[in-house]
Design a protein around this motif. Structure first.
Motif: not given
Length: 419
Positions: A351-354, A403-419
């Motif tokens: 996803d381009p937003i993630h 660590f946060a960056l790796v988490l965000l990379a592995l779990v795209p739902q964190i970035s996309l949850f509020l959309l």
């Protein structure tokens, strides 16, 4: 030849906008496609012909208005009464105040400079080491380009042709997660080094601080509420935020005079021009890269190394950490997005937003990474300490951010949850 020209100009210290424009000219000349010169000026203009970019000077204007209105000091007092007597209290206050300011300012370098001037002397008086105080303030400044509003996310959205609103909303949860991780790091360091406790305050003092700062919270409420509620575009939200900051400075804190607006608008214009010139240069550079089929060449190589979307993102994290150590956030973003975004979306289906959230935060980390680390040098210069000493003390925060960056990379739902 283009690569040699690019590296040579970077090494001799030319501004990155000039480097991008000059490298594009070198490619046009060496490739023999001089007919492209007829479209060179048009490409510069086209890159800026985007309504979303109007948000950038408006967010910068909000920061300039904040500097002269006493808003920051009131938010710091509010953070102080929220923290109370926790061990390492002033470090928590520093971080919480940074988060509040980040929801208004949107610029890491401006935030780091402003908060370092305010917080480091206060923490030193309370018994904290100056290098630690500077490290906490600098990494707190990373929240500026993550928690909306965010100039970096606006630039990415324009480069990727995405809705600016979606990018800003996507940064909210990652910003809160990073704040929580930083607070956890302070908690561990506070007990390990026995940092002083914060001051316990009465309920009357808390109410006074809340009443004093409450009007200041109108600014982030208006900005974030307008964007997330769909009441207006980020540009319109930024305009409303600037209006609120001006009204508060003139009529509430009474520290802003009409005579100050000339200098404020001049500084805003200069700083906006620097960012927007980078965006214009990116338009020409991206156009040349696409014409030269650079993304396709890079994609073919990456596909031989990364077989899955996860391995691709982890490879990108590694590459961008190296890029971020020598080139600041927006410039790095402008260089890598035209190459990596088509690969991420077309080859790996990311996803381009993630992808934008991961890439942006990754490059923002470069602000505090040697050898360039402009944010690191700003904080160290204001606090009058060694940049290397600050980075060594800040290593726990650096590792937590990774660590946060790796988490965000592995779990795209964190970035996309509020959309």
């Amino acid at each position: 030849m283009t690569v040699v020209a690019f590296l040579l100009l970077v090494v001799i210290g030319m501004p990155i906008g000039i480097v991008l424009c000059a490298s594009a000219l070198v490619f046009i000349q060496t490739s023999g496609n001089t007919i492209l010169l007829d479209s060179y000026g048009l490409q510069l203009f086209s890159a800026l012909n985007n309504f979303g970019l109007l948000a950038i000077p408006l967010f910068i204007l909000i920061g300039e208005l904040m500097n002269g209105t006493g808003i920051t000091q009131r938010l710091i007092r509010l953070a102080g009464v929220c923290i109370g007597s926790l061990k390492g209290g002033l470090a928590y206050i520093n971080l919480l105040a940074n988060m509040m300011v980040a929801s208004i300012l949107g610029s890491a370098t401006a935030q780091i400079a402003m908060m370092t001037r305010v917080m480091v002397p206060e923490m030193e008086k309370a018994g904290y080491r100056r290098d630690f105080s500077t490290a906490v303030t600098a990494f707190g400044g990373l929240l500026g380009p993550i928690i909306p509003p965010s100039i970096v996310f606006v630039v990415y959205a324009v480069l990727a042709q995405l809705a600016v609103r979606d990018m800003l909303i996507a940064g909210l949860l990652p910003g809160l997660i990073l704040t929580t991780l930083f607070m956890g790091t302070i908690a561990i360091l506070g007990y390990w080094h026995d940092y002083p406790r914060g001051q316990s305050v009465s309920w009357k003092t808390r109410l006074i601080a809340v009443r004093s700062a409450l009007p200041m919270l109108v600014i982030p409420a208006v900005i974030i509420g307008t964007i997330m509620g769909g009441f207006g575009s980020p540009t319109e939200a930024a305009a409303l935020g600037a209006l609120c900051a001006a009204v508060l400075g003139i009529f509430f804190t009474k520290t802003l005079k009409f005579a100050d607006f000339g200098a404020i608008l001049l500084r805003t214009g200069i700083n906006s021009a620097l960012v927007l010139f980078l965006v214009a240069a990116a338009g020409v550079f991206s156009w040349v890269l696409i014409f030269g089929e650079v993304p396709q060449t890079v994609a073919a190589w990456i596909e031989t190394v990364a077989k899955t979307p996860t391995s691709f993102l982890l490879l990108v994290l590694l590459i961008l950490i190296l890029v971020g150590t020598v080139i600041d956030g927006i410039a790095g973003l402008i260089m890598v997005v035209p190459i990596l975004l088509p690969i991420a979306t077309d080859v790996y289906g990311i996803d381009p937003i993630h992808f934008g959230v991961v890439v942006s935060i990754n490059l923002i980390l470069g602000l505090l990474s040697p050898p360039v680390g402009i944010g690191l040098y700003i904080a160290a210069n204001v606090a009058k300490v060694s940049p290397i000493a600050v980075f060594v003390v800040a290593l726990p925060f650096f590792l937590v951010t990774l660590f946060a960056l790796v988490l965000l990379a592995l779990v795209p739902q964190i970035s996309l949850f509020l959309l």
